[in-house]
Design a protein around this motif. Sequence first.
Motif, PDB file in Angstrom:
ATOM      1  N   VAL A  24      -3.403  -3.482  -9.434  1.00 23.02           N
ATOM      2  CA  VAL A  24      -3.457  -2.397  -8.845  1.00 23.02           C
ATOM      3  C   VAL A  24      -4.956  -1.743  -8.584  1.00 23.02           C
ATOM      4  O   VAL A  24      -5.586  -1.820  -9.425  1.00 23.02           O
ATOM      5  CB  VAL A  24      -2.402  -1.316  -9.466  1.00 23.02           C
ATOM      6  CG1 VAL A  24      -2.537  -0.023  -8.629  1.00 23.02           C
ATOM      7  CG2 VAL A  24      -1.010  -1.693  -9.211  1.00 23.02           C
ATOM      8  N   MET A  30       1.555   7.712 -12.905  1.00 28.31           N
ATOM      9  CA  MET A  30       0.636   6.770 -13.162  1.00 28.31           C
ATOM     10  C   MET A  30       0.983   5.991 -14.393  1.00 28.31           C
ATOM     11  O   MET A  30       0.696   4.741 -14.678  1.00 28.31           O
ATOM     12  CB  MET A  30      -0.582   7.381 -13.322  1.00 28.31           C
ATOM     13  CG  MET A  30      -1.277   7.737 -12.021  1.00 28.31           C
ATOM     14  SD  MET A  30      -1.184   6.571 -10.856  1.00 28.31           S
ATOM     15  CE  MET A  30      -2.415   5.072 -11.416  1.00 28.31           C
ATOM     16  N   THR A  78       3.118   3.222 -13.146  1.00 26.60           N
ATOM     17  CA  THR A  78       2.364   2.463 -12.502  1.00 26.60           C
ATOM     18  C   THR A  78       1.892   1.469 -13.573  1.00 26.60           C
ATOM     19  O   THR A  78       1.803   0.087 -13.306  1.00 26.60           O
ATOM     20  CB  THR A  78       1.478   3.009 -11.535  1.00 26.60           C
ATOM     21  OG1 THR A  78       1.888   3.733 -10.700  1.00 26.60           O
ATOM     22  CG2 THR A  78       0.617   2.145 -10.824  1.00 26.60           C
ATOM     23  N   MET A 128      -3.159   1.919  -3.928  1.00 22.87           N
ATOM     24  CA  MET A 128      -2.480   3.043  -3.980  1.00 22.87           C
ATOM     25  C   MET A 128      -3.676   4.239  -3.478  1.00 22.87           C
ATOM     26  O   MET A 128      -4.471   4.457  -4.414  1.00 22.87           O
ATOM     27  CB  MET A 128      -1.880   3.247  -5.211  1.00 22.87           C
ATOM     28  CG  MET A 128      -0.876   2.492  -5.584  1.00 22.87           C
ATOM     29  SD  MET A 128      -0.288   2.662  -7.452  1.00 22.87           S
ATOM     30  CE  MET A 128       0.920   4.013  -6.996  1.00 22.87           C
ATOM     31  N   ASP A 129      -3.536   4.814  -2.207  1.00 23.80           N
ATOM     32  CA  ASP A 129      -4.496   5.679  -2.096  1.00 23.80           C
ATOM     33  C   ASP A 129      -4.061   7.219  -2.382  1.00 23.80           C
ATOM     34  O   ASP A 129      -3.294   7.776  -1.746  1.00 23.80           O
ATOM     35  CB  ASP A 129      -4.770   5.587  -0.507  1.00 23.80           C
ATOM     36  CG  ASP A 129      -5.996   6.646  -0.144  1.00 23.80           C
ATOM     37  OD1 ASP A 129      -6.795   6.873  -0.866  1.00 23.80           O
ATOM     38  OD2 ASP A 129      -6.310   6.448   1.322  1.00 23.80           O
ATOM     39  N   GLU A 130      -4.826   7.749  -3.511  1.00 18.94           N
ATOM     40  CA  GLU A 130      -4.402   9.054  -4.016  1.00 18.94           C
ATOM     41  C   GLU A 130      -3.080   9.242  -4.249  1.00 18.94           C
ATOM     42  O   GLU A 130      -2.395  10.027  -3.654  1.00 18.94           O
ATOM     43  CB  GLU A 130      -5.165  10.057  -3.356  1.00 18.94           C
ATOM     44  CG  GLU A 130      -6.768  10.130  -2.833  1.00 18.94           C
ATOM     45  CD  GLU A 130      -7.166  11.437  -2.475  1.00 18.94           C
ATOM     46  OE1 GLU A 130      -6.408  12.474  -2.840  1.00 18.94           O
ATOM     47  OE2 GLU A 130      -8.287  11.435  -2.063  1.00 18.94           O
ATOM     48  N   PRO A 131      -2.161   8.379  -5.063  1.00 19.38           N
ATOM     49  CA  PRO A 131      -0.771   8.334  -5.310  1.00 19.38           C
ATOM     50  C   PRO A 131      -0.355   9.467  -5.821  1.00 19.38           C
ATOM     51  O   PRO A 131       0.930   9.871  -5.686  1.00 19.38           O
ATOM     52  CB  PRO A 131      -0.626   7.206  -6.191  1.00 19.38           C
ATOM     53  CG  PRO A 131      -1.779   7.006  -7.019  1.00 19.38           C
ATOM     54  CD  PRO A 131      -3.014   7.304  -6.136  1.00 19.38           C
ATOM     55  N   ARG A 154       0.793  -1.192  -0.125  1.00 17.19           N
ATOM     56  CA  ARG A 154       0.084  -0.170   0.084  1.00 17.19           C
ATOM     57  C   ARG A 154       0.889   1.122   0.052  1.00 17.19           C
ATOM     58  O   ARG A 154       1.776   1.510   0.502  1.00 17.19           O
ATOM     59  CB  ARG A 154      -0.895   0.079   1.216  1.00 17.19           C
ATOM     60  CG  ARG A 154      -1.802   1.223   1.353  1.00 17.19           C
ATOM     61  CD  ARG A 154      -2.793   1.214   2.512  1.00 17.19           C
ATOM     62  NE  ARG A 154      -3.606   2.438   2.305  1.00 17.19           N
ATOM     63  CZ  ARG A 154      -4.801   2.399   3.307  1.00 17.19           C
ATOM     64  NH1 ARG A 154      -5.124   1.517   4.110  1.00 17.19           N
ATOM     65  NH2 ARG A 154      -5.417   3.583   3.140  1.00 17.19           N
ATOM     66  N   PHE A 184      -6.323   1.684  -7.096  1.00 15.99           N
ATOM     67  CA  PHE A 184      -5.897   3.079  -6.843  1.00 15.99           C
ATOM     68  C   PHE A 184      -7.209   3.921  -6.865  1.00 15.99           C
ATOM     69  O   PHE A 184      -8.094   3.882  -7.424  1.00 15.99           O
ATOM     70  CB  PHE A 184      -4.977   3.705  -7.715  1.00 15.99           C
ATOM     71  CG  PHE A 184      -5.245   4.054  -8.964  1.00 15.99           C
ATOM     72  CD1 PHE A 184      -5.462   5.463  -9.385  1.00 15.99           C
ATOM     73  CD2 PHE A 184      -5.513   3.155 -10.047  1.00 15.99           C
ATOM     74  CE1 PHE A 184      -5.771   5.803 -10.555  1.00 15.99           C
ATOM     75  CE2 PHE A 184      -5.710   3.492 -11.290  1.00 15.99           C
ATOM     76  CZ  PHE A 184      -6.115   4.988 -11.717  1.00 15.99           C
ATOM     77  N   THR A 185      -7.072   5.002  -5.739  1.00 15.98           N
ATOM     78  CA  THR A 185      -7.954   6.061  -5.836  1.00 15.98           C
ATOM     79  C   THR A 185      -7.481   7.193  -6.250  1.00 15.98           C
ATOM     80  O   THR A 185      -6.175   7.224  -6.355  1.00 15.98           O
ATOM     81  CB  THR A 185      -8.524   6.498  -4.296  1.00 15.98           C
ATOM     82  OG1 THR A 185      -7.673   6.880  -3.419  1.00 15.98           O
ATOM     83  CG2 THR A 185      -9.302   5.413  -3.754  1.00 15.98           C
ATOM     84  N   GLU A 186      -8.376   8.190  -7.106  1.00 13.58           N
ATOM     85  CA  GLU A 186      -7.837   9.248  -7.437  1.00 13.58           C
ATOM     86  C   GLU A 186      -8.877  10.308  -7.808  1.00 13.58           C
ATOM     87  O   GLU A 186      -9.754  10.028  -8.127  1.00 13.58           O
ATOM     88  CB  GLU A 186      -7.169   8.851  -8.821  1.00 13.58           C
ATOM     89  CG  GLU A 186      -6.248  10.008  -9.611  1.00 13.58           C
ATOM     90  CD  GLU A 186      -5.449  10.881  -8.761  1.00 13.58           C
ATOM     91  OE1 GLU A 186      -5.381  12.004  -8.417  1.00 13.58           O
ATOM     92  OE2 GLU A 186      -4.247   9.844  -8.255  1.00 13.58           O
TER      93      GLU A 186
END
Length: 259
Positions: free
Chosen positions: A199, A185, A188, A169-172, A83, A201-203
């Motif tokens: 993966v 990104m 990623t 990935m929380d708001e990478p 994470r 992820f939030t964004e």
Amino acid sequence: MSVVLETRGLTRRFGGLVAVNDVSFSLQKGELLALIGPNGAGKSTCFNMLMGQLKPTRGTVHLMGDEITGLTPRQIWRRGVGRTFQITGTYASMTVIENVQMALLSHHGQVFNILRYAHKMHRERAMALLEMVGMQAQAERHCAVLAYGDLKRLELAIALAHDPTLLLMDEPTAGMAPRERIALMKLTADIVRDQGVSVLFTEHDMDVVFAHAHRIMVLNRGELIADGNAEAIRNDPRVQEVYLGGGTLFNAQDEGEHA
């Protein structure tokens, strides 16, 4: 493709507030899945249940077919879940490579018995991970002097030190400049393609989401209201209402500019 992560009826209540309500989805091997929604939609709560920081009020989480509901974050990490966080958590007094070496020492269960020799261990693997994220030239710099975008790339290398099957990935890209967001990104997405890592992820940046996500889920007030590819999400009237009051979320010309 095989299912790496699956939730069934995931729900979390805080007193009378339902933060996440009956959320069910699956994530395939090698898939880059975005979880989006307005502030307060329940994204971070959902992430915290997946990683064990919060226990669901109801519902289950399954990793590679095994139920992991109720396990501690460390137990889940040991099963191959990495994470990254909205705010980076590197050791500022250590160099870039030392931060990655510490992650590798933890992965191999060596943190508590060889600290005197830690700086000599796993250097080759640490350098390979830094090369993967484009940070090898800064290996000997202290984290305290790094630009924020470089810290985010280092955090990704640290997460990959565990050889995860699944990366959350929380708001990478939070706090990064627009160009840095796209670059991180893309990096990623390349790792997903080359390493086969899954993966989620939030964004909040829709340019990033539509340019790179294989699939997109939308949460609103704790409920999953849409799940599909970029075109389906872009044209979904419920999603348009949530984000722009019925306007177009993202047009094809803009997508071409950011692809």
